[in-house]
Design an enzyme around this catalytic site. Structure first.
Site, PDB file in Angstrom:
ATOM      1  N   ASN A  64       0.829  -1.207   0.000  1.00  0.00           N
ATOM      2  CA  ASN A  64       0.000   0.000   0.000  1.00  0.00           C
ATOM      3  C   ASN A  64       0.865   1.260   0.000  1.00  0.00           C
ATOM      4  O   ASN A  64       0.534   2.252  -0.657  1.00  0.00           O
ATOM      5  CB  ASN A  64      -0.933   0.002   1.216  1.00  0.00           C
ATOM      6  CG  ASN A  64      -2.215  -0.759   0.969  1.00  0.00           C
ATOM      7  OD1 ASN A  64      -2.951  -0.486   0.036  1.00  0.00           O
ATOM      8  ND2 ASN A  64      -2.484  -1.746   1.818  1.00  0.00           N
TER       9      ASN A  64
ATOM     10  N   LEU B 232       2.036  -2.895  12.438  1.00  0.00           N
ATOM     11  CA  LEU B 232       1.416  -3.808  13.398  1.00  0.00           C
ATOM     12  C   LEU B 232       1.555  -3.393  14.861  1.00  0.00           C
ATOM     13  O   LEU B 232       1.091  -4.114  15.743  1.00  0.00           O
ATOM     14  CB  LEU B 232       1.990  -5.216  13.200  1.00  0.00           C
ATOM     15  CG  LEU B 232       1.816  -5.802  11.796  1.00  0.00           C
ATOM     16  CD1 LEU B 232       2.384  -7.217  11.740  1.00  0.00           C
ATOM     17  CD2 LEU B 232       0.356  -5.787  11.364  1.00  0.00           C
TER      18      LEU B 232
ATOM     19  N   ILE C 192      -0.246   2.564  17.957  1.00  0.00           N
ATOM     20  CA  ILE C 192       0.248   3.939  17.878  1.00  0.00           C
ATOM     21  C   ILE C 192       0.190   4.572  19.268  1.00  0.00           C
ATOM     22  O   ILE C 192      -0.839   4.503  19.948  1.00  0.00           O
ATOM     23  CB  ILE C 192      -0.590   4.755  16.882  1.00  0.00           C
ATOM     24  CG1 ILE C 192      -0.456   4.174  15.479  1.00  0.00           C
ATOM     25  CG2 ILE C 192      -0.167   6.219  16.882  1.00  0.00           C
ATOM     26  CD1 ILE C 192       0.961   4.142  14.962  1.00  0.00           C
TER      27      ILE C 192
ATOM     28  N   ASN D 280      -5.556   4.630   9.046  1.00  0.00           N
ATOM     29  CA  ASN D 280      -5.128   3.233   8.992  1.00  0.00           C
ATOM     30  C   ASN D 280      -6.006   2.496   7.993  1.00  0.00           C
ATOM     31  O   ASN D 280      -7.163   2.845   7.789  1.00  0.00           O
ATOM     32  CB  ASN D 280      -5.253   2.572  10.368  1.00  0.00           C
ATOM     33  CG  ASN D 280      -4.819   1.109  10.336  1.00  0.00           C
ATOM     34  OD1 ASN D 280      -3.747   0.790   9.821  1.00  0.00           O
ATOM     35  ND2 ASN D 280      -5.636   0.213  10.863  1.00  0.00           N
TER      36      ASN D 280
ATOM     37  N   HIS E 284      -7.467  -1.377   7.188  1.00  0.00           N
ATOM     38  CA  HIS E 284      -7.672  -2.695   7.794  1.00  0.00           C
ATOM     39  C   HIS E 284      -8.332  -3.596   6.752  1.00  0.00           C
ATOM     40  O   HIS E 284      -9.251  -3.160   6.053  1.00  0.00           O
ATOM     41  CB  HIS E 284      -8.567  -2.564   9.030  1.00  0.00           C
ATOM     42  CG  HIS E 284      -8.792  -3.854   9.751  1.00  0.00           C
ATOM     43  ND1 HIS E 284      -7.832  -4.436  10.559  1.00  0.00           N
ATOM     44  CD2 HIS E 284      -9.868  -4.696   9.779  1.00  0.00           C
ATOM     45  CE1 HIS E 284      -8.310  -5.564  11.056  1.00  0.00           C
ATOM     46  NE2 HIS E 284      -9.543  -5.743  10.596  1.00  0.00           N
TER      47      HIS E 284
END
Length: 292
Positions: free
Chosen positions: A90, A167, A170, A184, A186
């Protein structure tokens, strides 16, 4: 056959028409007139319809609140920091989007907890500085503390933080320093199949075991917990009867690559608006009166 869809707020069953609202009005959201009847659509087509949350009476309709300075000039190019833990596919797509004009921004930093991962190698090969966070237990001199990380991001003038397969949780310091500026992605339709320990192939196994008919990526704002921040966009991918976790993962990842670039493009163009009830919406680039 796959279906694509952008959702704001939670994932809901499709409705019979998309809705739009005006930023300067508190009138009820009204349906578009030129929409085919929902009953004549296939399940995949129904799921692919773009929707926004339904709002009831005019007196209770939340206003759209713009968080920009109101000036008419073109938004400046934004500075992006991307966080990865693995290959960073990504991240690569976002970087490509910055290069080809799809994203009005530049990746100025790559942050990772694995300094030799594929994403870090790609960053180095493209002249992007690589930082290690958090500090490694065996080699603490290699990494940054939360406060040091915030300081470095500010030094580079980072506008948005993008998690792309990172992973680690934060830290609160970073969330507080960049409110509504951390995204983020998911690999499932949150709020289902999220939380600590649900990442990678584990997510796709859980989806198949549940019997869910659709999966797909979710992009959400980040808070202090795993996968619980406000949902910004989702893309629905149909689950096939004889799917394996690996096959489903491949199709979801394909959608991730497209959706993340689209959303990062929108946020860099300052097209993210917030309803008064805290729901983020994406403003249509061609029709500013329409929100997703």
């Amino acid at each position: 056959m796959e279906s694509r869809v952008l959702f704001s707020s939670q994932f809901n069953f499709p409705v019979n028409s998309p809705f739009k609202t005006r930023e300067t009005s508190i009138a009820p959201l009204t349906p578009s007139r030129n929409v085919l009847s929902f009953s004549f659509r296939s399940p995949a087509e129904r799921c692919a319809m773009r929707i926004v949350p339904l709002v009831k009476a005019a007196s209770s309709t939340p206003q759209i609140v713009a968080e920009v300075d109101g000036s008419s000039h073109e938004p400046r190019r934004k500075k992006l920091a991307v966080f990865v833990s693995g290959g960073g596919s990504n991240f690569r797509k976002i970087h490509e989007g910055c290069s080809d004009g799809s994203v009005n921004g530049d990746v100025v930093l790559l942050v990772t907890n694995k300094k030799d991962c594929g994403g870090a190698e790609y960053a180095r090969s493209n002249g992007i500085p690589v930082l290690v966070f958090p500090k490694a237990k065996r080699e603490p001199s290699d990494g940054l503390s939360p406060s040091e990380l915030v300081d470095v991001l500010r030094k580079y003038g980072v506008d948005f933080v993008l998690l792309a397969g990172y992973l680690k949780l934060i830290p609160v310091e970073l969330v507080q320093a960049f409110p509504k500026r951390i995204l983020n992605i998911h690999p499932a339709l949150l709020p289902a199949f999220g939380g600590k320990g649900l990442y990678g192939i584990k997510v796709h196994k859980a989806v198949l075991e549940s019997g869910a008919r659709y999966s797909g990526p979710t992009i959400h704002f980040v808070n202090e917990e795993y996968d619980t921040g406000r949902i910004l966009a989702q893309s629905a991918v149909r689950v096939i009867a004889n799917d394996t976790p690996e096959e489903l993962a491949k199709r979801v990842l394909h959608e991730e690559h497209k959706l993340y670039v689209e959303v990062v493009g929108a946020i860099c163009e300052e097209r993210i608006k917030w309803r008064e009830d805290g729901v983020p919406l994406i403003q249509n680039k061609q029709n500013p009166d329409e929100y997703y």
